[in-house]
Scaffold this active site. Sequence first.
Site: not given
Length: 429
Positions: A307, A364
């Site tokens: 991320h 996700d």
Amino acid sequence: MDNTATINIGDKSFTYPIITGTENENAVDLRKLRAETGYITFDEGYGNTGSCESSITYIDGEKGILRNRGYSIEDLAKNSTFLETSYLIIYGELPTETELRAFKSKISSNAVIHTNMHTTFDGLSANARPMAILSSMLNVLGCYYPQMASNNREQDLEFFDDAAALLISKVRTIAAMAYRKEVGLPFVHPREDLRYAENFLHMMFSEPYKLFEDKAGLADALDLFLLLHADHEQNCSTSTVRMVASSGANLFASVAAGVCALWGPLHGGANAAVVRMLQQIHASGDDGKKFIEEAKAGKAKLMGFGHRVYKNYDPRAKIIGETVDKVLGKLGVSDPLLDIAHNLEEAALNDEYFIERKLYPNVDFYSGIILKAAGIPVDMFTVMFAIGRLPGWIANWKEIASNTQSRIHRPRQIYTGPNLRNYVPLAER
Ligand code: SDX
């Protein structure tokens, strides 16, 4: 401490003020840099650039903190619902009972779309991608409410409450219609008596002879999924919405652009990419270890990991990971992909390659397994992300549109093309 930063260019010094946010995050205010020095900053991917001041969401990536309007995502996930959190994100405060009832009523009475839009669906190709349908139809929706999509900010703000409720309601209907078109089934009209996520599952899976029955509490799991996705600071798609909104474009056009940005596999497309990755690993008979080695060798990406902001565990991934076990338990099913996901997570969290790069599971990584358990096809996963992120996009549009000082977003660049040259006639090339 002197609350300024000094930049030395050649034999000159330039001083700029420091801006400090609510949670003591600091920025150098360089808005006068080019005018005073002739220089611009260079920050490809904007990893070090604050594009705005915003009061909607706060993230501390190092500590794995996510708060919507000051409330922790853990607190909201435990106590709130998607619609209540949507209201909070859009209006800044948790609603009173009266406000929530009015918001819900506006949403439940706005789920039907104009029949002419059904005809628009008919004109789409049979294999049209759901995200392409969603982005197009959100923009088309604005055509049915020209007074809310006038590109006159004062007027668009006057109709903002209606436009926000209408979009949050109809996005489900459009998404379900995209699915029904894809599988060749007749559209299912929304009902006014069902809760938000329940109505979506009804429009997705009910049949004329048999209404969808939510036996395993999938609507609750879906509601939590949507809540966890509701807003996430200046991510790629939200920044896209702000970019489009900064030109004075209406809410419908701005969120339609957000859908397009979200579609990419590095962003919202990752939830589908995770399940496809797990399916490939499963089909190859690998328990995940071989794949981890490929990711470390740069031959594959561990989708759902890493991320730009979180250099710790994404708090949403933790909550979704716990929910997956509950949902599969209630359904009485086990999913071999979940075992592979657990193996991958375990291996990655203990491997130097991922540790030194601070790569952790993101939102996700597990979310696709819940959507798959709910019977939602993989190519609809990013559509689900968009339904969840819509309130955040709406809130960010309003933050731009209602700020009379907001300026059109227009970044600079470093030019690397050819120097001045003269036209060469075709015969001489
Ligand atoms: C979302 O911004 C948001 O808030 C987004 C989001 C939201 O709610 O809106 O949280 C939603 O988009 C989550 C992210 C979903 N995408 C994925 O899961 C795709 C896989 N992840 C990567 O593509 C990547 O981690 C990004 C895109 C998420 C972040 O990319 P960055 O910040 O540009 O990092 P990078 O690509 O520069 O990687 C740094 C290093 C590189 O290695 P080196 O060059 O240092 O050797 O880490 C490696 C990368 O190769 N790396 C990975 C990896 N992610 C980064 N290696 C293997 N697998 C990965 N997933």
